[in-house]
Motif scaffolding. Structure first.
Motif, short mmCIF file in Angstrom:
data_model
loop_
_atom_site.label_atom_id
_atom_site.label_comp_id
_atom_site.label_asym_id
_atom_site.label_seq_id
_atom_site.Cartn_x
_atom_site.Cartn_y
_atom_site.Cartn_z
N MET A 36 8.54 3.67 7.36
CA MET A 36 6.48 3.55 6.83
C MET A 36 6.08 5.31 6.31
O MET A 36 4.89 4.91 5.67
CB MET A 36 6.13 2.72 7.73
N SER A 37 6.71 6.06 7.01
CA SER A 37 6.47 7.11 7.39
C SER A 37 6.95 7.51 5.34
O SER A 37 5.76 8.06 4.91
CB SER A 37 6.82 8.17 8.24
N ARG A 38 7.63 6.98 4.78
CA ARG A 38 8.25 7.33 3.89
C ARG A 38 6.71 6.75 2.34
O ARG A 38 7.19 7.22 1.77
CB ARG A 38 9.46 7.43 3.71
N ARG A 39 7.21 5.76 2.73
CA ARG A 39 5.68 4.89 2.19
C ARG A 39 4.46 5.55 2.37
O ARG A 39 4.21 5.47 0.92
CB ARG A 39 6.19 3.12 2.40
N LEU A 40 3.80 5.87 3.12
CA LEU A 40 2.90 6.66 2.92
C LEU A 40 2.52 7.73 2.77
O LEU A 40 1.03 8.09 2.82
CB LEU A 40 2.65 6.36 4.88
#
Length: 199
Positions: free
Chosen positions: A67-71
């Motif tokens: 999720m960090s990559r997506r955010l």
């Protein structure tokens, strides 16, 4: 080490520090003002005094890295991003919601601006109406506080989901105060499918 591999390694290291280093301490409308449902008030009172954290750290690390990559494009600061994602995961799981759904709701409601205020006066990430502070008021509560906002927003959304017997479309419309319209729910499903859903 290649640049991409180095970046992923740094992200995994930051996630590990967040999980094991203890970096964390201790609603558009979310509901329209009117007669307050006593059951929802009770659920919110219980929620604001509940303390909970990740139980499965391996699952948490995998989810946080993904999720960090997506955010990252919306929130470039790694530490703030991971801190927020951890709190979203904790509060979603505490309420019995998918964390990815909560991410989609936040994207549509505030675009991850914790200080967002709507034209109707709803505040914070999940756009909670301030009358809730009067209803369940604990000293020092602040809807711009990430934990307070997430806890209230997740509790309210789960309440509406239960009220609709698990039917997400009308539950989301109730959360937004747009019951009977599909405009808001379409935005949530689009955000969920385009950015947050894990296959």
């Amino acid at each position: 080490m290649r640049p991409l591999a180095k970046k992923v390694f740094s992200l995994i290291r930051a996630v590990s520090l967040l999980l094991f280093g203890g970096l964390l301490g201790a609603p558009t409308l979310a509901t329209e003002q009117g007669p307050v449902d006593p059951k929802l008030r009770q659920l919110l009172q219980e929620a604001v005094s509940d303390n909970h954290s990740f139980n499965d750290r391996f699952h948490a690390e995998v989810w946080l890295v993904d999720m960090s990559r997506r955010l990252e494009s919306r929130m470039p600061d790694t530490r703030k991003r991971l801190d927020l994602l951890k709190q979203i995961h904790v509060e979603a799981k505490r309420a019995g919601l998918w964390p990815e759904l909560v991410l989609a709701v936040i994207e549509v409601e505030s675009n991850f601006d914790r200080f967002a205020i709507s034209s109707a006066g709803a505040m914070g990430l999940m756009q909670i109406m301030p009358f809730w502070l009067d209803e369940i008021g604990q000293p020092g509560d602040n809807l711009f506080d990430i934990r307070t906002n997430l806890r209230m927003g997740c509790t309210i959304l789960k309440y509406y989901l239960d009220k609709e017997n698990g039917n997400l479309t009308p539950a989301l419309a109730r959360y937004n105060g747009s019951y009977g319209s599909h405009r808001y729910t379409t935005k949530i499903y689009t955000a969920l499918d385009n950015r947050w859903r894990r296959y």
